[in-house]
Design an enzyme around this catalytic site. Structure first.
Site, PDB file in Angstrom:
ATOM      1  N   GLU A 123      42.672  42.370  39.659  1.00  0.00           N
ATOM      2  CA  GLU A 123      43.836  42.178  38.780  1.00  0.00           C
ATOM      3  C   GLU A 123      44.373  43.506  38.247  1.00  0.00           C
ATOM      4  O   GLU A 123      44.576  43.664  37.047  1.00  0.00           O
ATOM      5  CB  GLU A 123      43.480  41.251  37.617  1.00  0.00           C
ATOM      6  CG  GLU A 123      42.967  39.893  38.066  1.00  0.00           C
ATOM      7  CD  GLU A 123      42.882  38.875  36.918  1.00  0.00           C
ATOM      8  OE1 GLU A 123      42.671  39.292  35.771  1.00  0.00           O
ATOM      9  OE2 GLU A 123      43.053  37.670  37.183  1.00  0.00           O
ATOM     10  N   GLU A 268      40.472  33.258  41.976  1.00  0.00           N
ATOM     11  CA  GLU A 268      39.761  32.690  40.821  1.00  0.00           C
ATOM     12  C   GLU A 268      40.508  31.462  40.336  1.00  0.00           C
ATOM     13  O   GLU A 268      41.735  31.479  40.230  1.00  0.00           O
ATOM     14  CB  GLU A 268      39.707  33.679  39.641  1.00  0.00           C
ATOM     15  CG  GLU A 268      38.960  34.962  39.914  1.00  0.00           C
ATOM     16  CD  GLU A 268      38.946  35.895  38.685  1.00  0.00           C
ATOM     17  OE1 GLU A 268      39.320  35.460  37.574  1.00  0.00           O
ATOM     18  OE2 GLU A 268      38.566  37.061  38.854  1.00  0.00           O
TER      19      GLU A 268
END
Ligand SMILES: *[C@@H]1O[C@H](CO)[C@@H](O)[C@H](O)[C@H]1NC(C)=O
Ligand SMILES: *[C@@H]1O[C@H](CO)[C@@H](O)[C@H](O)[C@H]1NC(C)=O
Ligand SMILES: *[C@@H]1O[C@H](CO)[C@@H](O)[C@H](O)[C@H]1NC(C)=O
Ligand SMILES: *[C@@H]1O[C@H](CO)[C@@H](O)[C@H](O)[C@H]1NC(C)=O
Length: 485
Positions: A123, A268
């Site tokens: 991220e 995720e």
């Protein structure tokens, strides 16, 4: 007779087992993170994965103990490169070559690790990072891809970048109006074109829980998969849950970039169990039940009606994660820190009320707890000690609408003291607080608020990186203080 009956039972079991295997949800794996004070030993975790018939795992680094434990298991692995390595990998191709040599090629032997993906960064374009990794992520990806290619690995594995879903957005919540966020758009276009040219997948983390957490007015049912939410019509498709809407916003964003068929991986997805009013085991159970059913149906999303590839987040709780995003950050595990399951979850997607298989062979520290010494405590003076215990321990289960949010003042302080004491490995010096704390052999648990006992963690290397991480954080805090002075 008894023998015959036994045989029938056995045949029954064999048929049952075969059926169960055949109907297992395909294409899902789990995230295995280790930002914990006492990580479970990798051999115990790998056994848990096998016992739960999970055969895909995503890592955040390439720790050698973890990798060596995965060797020979056939388990599909997405290995990770932490953000703090991106700069050096971007700057010098030699560093990328070294990374691949040490963390990929070394495991490509017979009976090695079945690496399918290399996740470059994690991220990296989160807005909280203020663009710190915006310049380095793409060059690092290119160098890693090149190094993988040069080493002859690209037929077996692909590089990718797990992005947070905030790298794209849409006006009016319509997927069809999706596009990449303006401050990262240029870089995202470079990245997706490179992915396209080299047949690499787009990886994105999608969190329906965060939609609820970030927006008080978000319709709760829209976060789940029961189709009970109001549905949003968009260009001939209907969206009755935020996951589909979010995923298809990405599909539209890619389309706008001229890319129609890029493979998408959900890096995720999951639901936390503590630290917020919507973070409960009950809602986590509901979320996962809906998700596993969706995955088993293999019908994908309205725009992409095909099998989804996802990694659940996460496998285990991590008690040292940063709580900057919120106290729920340390409670994403399907299992607690010690590998005990928190709620029912049928990994086959059939929705049976069954509990996942717990960790086996976990060794705990002694059965003792640290609590308030009622004779010496001065409630007017305890605040700094409480703050210290919570800062270096973990008080997140006391926040929100959690199992431990209804303790009284004294129990609150005992909880904080105990968490600190356990995280410090039951060091006697960690249960003093100027004489206001004491060690007890009586289970200090209050109702449904478990006062845990920490586990024996054989992973010295993990401890070292943890201590180093702590010094790093302390250093940052000090720098911050100096800067403010
Ligand atoms: C290999 O990965 C480990 C764990 O993430 C990391 O510490 C190490 O620096 C990497 N090796 C190289 C040569 O970059
Ligand atoms: C990002 O910027 C904000 C506001 O300027 C600051 O509070 C924060 O510490 C910065 N974060 C990082 C990771 O640099
Ligand atoms: C216990 O601690 C929690 C979390 O810090 C706090 O919200 C709550 O008010 C405390 N309860 C009492 C009775 O002090
Ligand atoms: C303490 O009590 C709780 C609640 O009965 C129980 O779940 C937990 O296992 C106990 N802890 C130990 C270490 O015996």
């Amino acid at each position: 007779m008894a023998g015959r009956a036994m045989m029938l039972v056995n045949v029954g079991t064999v048929i049952m087992t075969t059926l169960t295997l055949a109907s297992l949800v395909r294409g899902f794996g789990v995230n295995w993170g280790n930002i914990a004070s006492h990580p479970l030993n990798p051999d115990i975790v790998v056994r848990m994965l096998k016992d739960n018939k999970i055969n895909k795992v995503k890592l955040f680094d390439a720790h050698s103990w973890t990798m060596n434990t995965l060797a020979g298991t056939g388990m599909e692995v997405m290995v990770g490169i932490p953000n703090n390595l991106l700069e050096s990998l971007a700057e010098d191709y030699e560093n990328a070559k070294d990374w691949v040599k040490e963390n990929v090629t070394a495991y490509m032997r017979k009976g090695g690790v079945n690496i399918k993906y290399v996740a470059v960064g994690n991220e990296p374009f989160l807005s909280a990072y203020n663009g710190s990794f915006l310049e380095t992520t793409f060059p690092a990806l290119k160098n890693i891809h090149k190094a993988l290619k040069e080493a002859g690995h690209t037929d077996k594995m692909k590089a990718t970048i797990p992005q947070n879903a905030e790298v794209y957005q849409s006006a009016n919540d319509k997927p069809s109006e999706g596009d990449f966020r303006s401050d990262v758009k240029k870089t995202m276009l470079d990245i997706v074109n490179f992915f396209h040219d080299n047949d690499l997948p787009f990886t994105v983390n999608i969190y329906p829980f965060l939609s609820l957490y970030l927006n008080e007015h978000f319709p709760v049912e829209f976060a789940f998969f029961d189709g009970k939410g109001e549905s949003i019509p968009d260009k001939g498709k209907n969206y009755d849950n935020v996951f589909d809407a979010n995923y298809d916003t990405l599909v539209y964003s890619l389309k706008k970039a001229g890319i129609k068929d890029m493979k998408i991986i959900i890096g995720e997805i999951g639901w936390p169990t503590d630290g917020h009013k919507h973070a409960t085991p009950k809602l986590a159970e509901k979320f996962y039940a809906g998700l596993m059913k969706r995955l088993a149906e293999e019908e994908g999303t309205p725009l992409r009606p095909e099998r989804l590839e996802v990694y659940l987040f996460g496998f285990l709780d991590e008690d040292m994660k940063s709580i900057m995003p919120g106290p729920f950050e340390r409670h994403w595990g399907i299992f607690r820190y010690d590998g005990t399951p928190k709620f029912m979850l049928d990994f086959t997607g059939k929705g049976r009320k069954i509990v996942p298989v717990a960790a086996k062979g976990v060794k705990y520290l002694d059965k003792q707890w640290c609590i308030v010494n009622k004779d010496t405590i001065n409630l007017d003076k305890v605040a700094p000690d409480l703050e210290y215990a919570c800062y270096h321990g973990d008080c997140t289960a006391m926040k929100g609408d959690s199992r431990c949010s209804k303790l009284d003042r004294i129990q609150n302080i005992s909880y904080a003291f105990n968490m600190y004491y356990q995280i410090q490995g039951q060091d006697v010096r960690a249960c003093d607080f100027k004489g206001t704390a004491r060690i007890t052999k009586d289970n200090a648990t209050v109702g449904s608020c478990l006062f845990p006992i920490q586990i024996v963690s054989g992973s010295d290397d993990f401890r070292i990186s943890f201590v180093f991480g702590r010094f790093f954080v302390v250093g940052l805090v000090l720098l911050g203080l100096i800067a403010t002075i």
